[in-house]
Design a protein around this motif. Structure first.
Motif, PDB file in Angstrom:
ATOM      1  N   VAL A 172     -44.735 -72.019  54.502  1.00 14.21           N
ATOM      2  CA  VAL A 172     -44.135 -70.958  53.692  1.00 14.21           C
ATOM      3  C   VAL A 172     -42.618 -70.975  53.842  1.00 14.21           C
ATOM      4  O   VAL A 172     -41.883 -70.833  52.864  1.00 14.21           O
ATOM      5  CB  VAL A 172     -44.707 -69.585  54.100  1.00 14.21           C
ATOM      6  CG1 VAL A 172     -44.052 -68.464  53.292  1.00 14.21           C
ATOM      7  CG2 VAL A 172     -46.219 -69.559  53.898  1.00 14.21           C
ATOM      8  N   LEU A 215     -49.962 -64.713  48.723  1.00  8.96           N
ATOM      9  CA  LEU A 215     -50.217 -66.145  48.831  1.00  8.96           C
ATOM     10  C   LEU A 215     -51.481 -66.398  49.644  1.00  8.96           C
ATOM     11  O   LEU A 215     -51.579 -65.986  50.803  1.00  8.96           O
ATOM     12  CB  LEU A 215     -49.019 -66.826  49.496  1.00  8.96           C
ATOM     13  CG  LEU A 215     -48.983 -68.347  49.539  1.00  8.96           C
ATOM     14  CD1 LEU A 215     -49.035 -68.946  48.126  1.00  8.96           C
ATOM     15  CD2 LEU A 215     -47.723 -68.817  50.264  1.00  8.96           C
ATOM     16  N   GLY A 227     -45.282 -60.388  46.257  1.00 10.72           N
ATOM     17  CA  GLY A 227     -45.810 -61.741  46.181  1.00 10.72           C
ATOM     18  C   GLY A 227     -46.947 -61.906  47.173  1.00 10.72           C
ATOM     19  O   GLY A 227     -46.863 -61.439  48.317  1.00 10.72           O
ATOM     20  N   CYS A 273     -51.149 -68.142  44.209  1.00  9.70           N
ATOM     21  CA  CYS A 273     -50.007 -67.246  44.379  1.00  9.70           C
ATOM     22  C   CYS A 273     -50.041 -66.222  43.249  1.00  9.70           C
ATOM     23  O   CYS A 273     -50.176 -66.594  42.079  1.00  9.70           O
ATOM     24  CB  CYS A 273     -48.686 -68.012  44.350  1.00  9.70           C
ATOM     25  SG  CYS A 273     -47.229 -66.953  44.515  1.00  9.70           S
ATOM     26  N   VAL A 291     -57.185 -63.203  47.569  1.00 11.16           N
ATOM     27  CA  VAL A 291     -55.872 -62.828  47.025  1.00 11.16           C
ATOM     28  C   VAL A 291     -55.923 -61.438  46.405  1.00 11.16           C
ATOM     29  O   VAL A 291     -54.951 -60.677  46.463  1.00 11.16           O
ATOM     30  CB  VAL A 291     -55.375 -63.895  46.022  1.00 11.16           C
ATOM     31  CG1 VAL A 291     -56.131 -63.836  44.703  1.00 11.16           C
ATOM     32  CG2 VAL A 291     -53.880 -63.788  45.801  1.00 11.16           C
ATOM     33  N   VAL A 306     -48.192 -75.758  47.770  1.00 16.28           N
ATOM     34  CA  VAL A 306     -47.798 -74.348  47.845  1.00 16.28           C
ATOM     35  C   VAL A 306     -46.554 -74.110  46.994  1.00 16.28           C
ATOM     36  O   VAL A 306     -46.464 -73.123  46.252  1.00 16.28           O
ATOM     37  CB  VAL A 306     -47.553 -73.929  49.305  1.00 16.28           C
ATOM     38  CG1 VAL A 306     -46.948 -72.534  49.379  1.00 16.28           C
ATOM     39  CG2 VAL A 306     -48.855 -73.982  50.100  1.00 16.28           C
ATOM     40  N   ILE A 354     -46.346 -71.490  43.773  1.00 14.29           N
ATOM     41  CA  ILE A 354     -45.339 -70.424  43.731  1.00 14.29           C
ATOM     42  C   ILE A 354     -44.488 -70.554  42.475  1.00 14.29           C
ATOM     43  O   ILE A 354     -44.184 -69.561  41.796  1.00 14.29           O
ATOM     44  CB  ILE A 354     -44.467 -70.459  44.999  1.00 14.29           C
ATOM     45  CG1 ILE A 354     -45.304 -70.081  46.227  1.00 14.29           C
ATOM     46  CG2 ILE A 354     -43.263 -69.528  44.874  1.00 14.29           C
ATOM     47  CD1 ILE A 354     -44.613 -70.363  47.545  1.00 14.29           C
ATOM     48  N   VAL A 401     -49.316 -63.227  53.291  1.00  9.37           N
ATOM     49  CA  VAL A 401     -50.058 -64.478  53.421  1.00  9.37           C
ATOM     50  C   VAL A 401     -51.383 -64.222  54.129  1.00  9.37           C
ATOM     51  O   VAL A 401     -51.428 -63.535  55.166  1.00  9.37           O
ATOM     52  CB  VAL A 401     -49.240 -65.526  54.202  1.00  9.37           C
ATOM     53  CG1 VAL A 401     -49.996 -66.848  54.287  1.00  9.37           C
ATOM     54  CG2 VAL A 401     -47.878 -65.741  53.559  1.00  9.37           C
ATOM     55  N   VAL A 427     -43.498 -62.989  50.928  1.00  6.41           N
ATOM     56  CA  VAL A 427     -44.886 -62.919  50.472  1.00  6.41           C
ATOM     57  C   VAL A 427     -45.785 -62.393  51.584  1.00  6.41           C
ATOM     58  O   VAL A 427     -45.465 -62.492  52.773  1.00  6.41           O
ATOM     59  CB  VAL A 427     -45.423 -64.304  50.028  1.00  6.41           C
ATOM     60  CG1 VAL A 427     -44.828 -64.741  48.709  1.00  6.41           C
ATOM     61  CG2 VAL A 427     -45.174 -65.344  51.111  1.00  6.41           C
TER      62      VAL A 427
END
Length: 425
Positions: free
Chosen positions: A186, A18, A16, A27, A385, A72, A76, A92, A90
């Motif tokens: 988060v 973020l 994952g 995400c 990302v 957020v 997600i 980040v 995740v």
């Protein structure tokens, strides 16, 4: 790392990613397939994507915890529904906290006369402690090179005879409070932070090539609220910086100059924004609603007038970037080439304008494609990302982490990840 509701190919890992930015929250859930060539980056495939406009942030810093959390959490949830998995942790990106780069040397005595792994561990621990000496939070640490009894050049010194081992190190540190708030958001989404990755580093990995990084390159990512800078020399990450200005400030300038709502100013920037002024632009006009006018009155401007609003702000941003680079003294080491990415770099003529402003050849780059990524998302705005995925896929696909200092809190916050992969040079 997750609970999965559908099977993945044998040997694959699901990660994952973020990116909590000023203008958007993204995400991504992706599968990392085993690399066909040992030691090469793993093959990536998109499973889920969540993408929403940001709320509760200003210049990359969280200013409203509840609004940021809601955005957020929604991004997600979008990605999890598409991928049909439930994330537990995740990677980040971090652009807040006044990111600051440092280059320094650390050294240790070799008591056994032969360099061992624990000597290298002590060396890196010393560099880590030095980077956090002013109470800042270490986000990134990479080794530029080893020196054995003053002689440079060793890539892996283990097993070599020596009395002193030294290393040239590069770190990126941030103010603790903004990073803590980022992690708190988060945590409130019931996720662990597997690793914190410096945004300029992530963007550069996706926008530049390995050859460019080897020859020397500077990557400038102009996002919504900040512009981040990453410089590389001989393949090593040697400098990072942030400027608290970005594409949103261009939008504000348009809204104020044309007296139009922010949403309309963003639309105008996207449709008509340009840094190149042609003779015909003096006569090409567009209409827009005026702010606060209940009668539906429309204003009108030419594309040349719009360029006259945009160019000074972009010049201001690039001027600050150049000032940061000159102050750091990295321009002589990072080569001549500049790579531009981020949402604002999509403005027409941005590459040529930046080349003139910086006095160096420049190109606008889109992130390296991700299998399964929607075509509309394969743009410079998604470089960060995409870079997070490049970090996760590099080498074995593992991102080293360590527990943070107790000052960052307990529970999930104890699991703040830091990019300490000294072997990535």
């Amino acid at each position: 790392m997750l609970n999965r509701e559908k099977s993945a190919p044998k040997g694959s890992e699901i990660v994952g990613l973020l990116d909590i930015g000023t203008s958007k929250v993204v995400c991504i859930i992706a599968a990392l397939e085993p690399s066909p060539v040992p030691g090469e980056p793993r093959v990536t495939r998109l499973l889920g994507l969540g993408h929403l406009r940001s709320r509760g942030l200003k210049s990359g810093v969280i200013i409203d915890l509840a609004e940021a959390e809601a955005t957020v959490r929604a991004a997600i949830a979008q990605a999890e529904r598409m991928a049909r998995v439930t994330l537990e942790e995740v990677l980040v990106s971090v652009s807040c906290g006044r990111l600051q780069s440092s280059n320094f040397s650390a050294s240790v005595d070799v008591p056994g006369g032969v360099i061992r792994t624990d000597d290298i561990d002590r060396l890196m621990a010393g560099g880590h402690a030095f980077a956090e000496r002013d109470g800042r939070t270490l986000i990134h640490l990479n080794r530029i090179g080893y020196r054995i009894d003053g002689v440079a050049g060793a890539s892996d010194p283990r097993g070599l005879a020596a009395s002193k081992l030294a290393a040239d190190l590069h770190t990126v540190a941030a103010d603790e409070a903004p990073v803590r708030n980022l992690m708190l958001v988060v945590e409130r989404c019931y996720l662990n932070v597997r690793a914190l990755i410096a945004t300029p580093y992530a963007s550069a990995l996706s926008a530049t090539t390995e050859e460019e990084r080897a020859l020397g390159v500077t990557c400038i990512d102009i996002g919504g609220g900040t512009a981040t800078v990453a410089s590389f020399a001989d393949g090593h990450f040697i400098h990072a910086a942030t400027v608290p200005l970005g594409g949103h400030h261009i939008t504000l300038d348009i809204a104020q100059s044309l007296q139009t709502p922010l949403a309309e100013a963003e639309r105008i920037k996207t449709l008509y924004g340009s840094l190149v002024v042609a003779q015909s632009d003096e006569f090409e006009t567009f209409s827009f609603p005026l702010a606060g006018d209940e009668d539906g009155a429309l204003g009108q401007a030419t594309k040349a007038e719009l360029a006259g609003i945009i160019r000074p702000r972009v010049s201001n941003i690039l001027g600050l970037v150049r000032e940061r680079l000159e102050k750091a003294g990295v321009l002589d080491f990072a080569g001549e080439r500049v790579v531009l990415t981020g949402g604002a770099s999509a403005l027409v003529g941005f590459g040529e304008f930046a080349a003139n402003a910086l006095g160096r050849p420049a190109r606008v780059a889109t992130p390296q494609p991700i299998a399964g990524m929607p075509q509309g998302s394969a743009s410079p705005a998604f470089s960060t990302v995409a870079g997070l995925l490049a970090v996760a896929a590099s080498g074995s696909g593992e991102v080293p982490v360590r527990r943070s200092r107790e000052a960052l809190g307990g529970g999930y916050l104890e699991r703040v990840g830091e990019w300490l992969k000294a072997g990535f040079a």
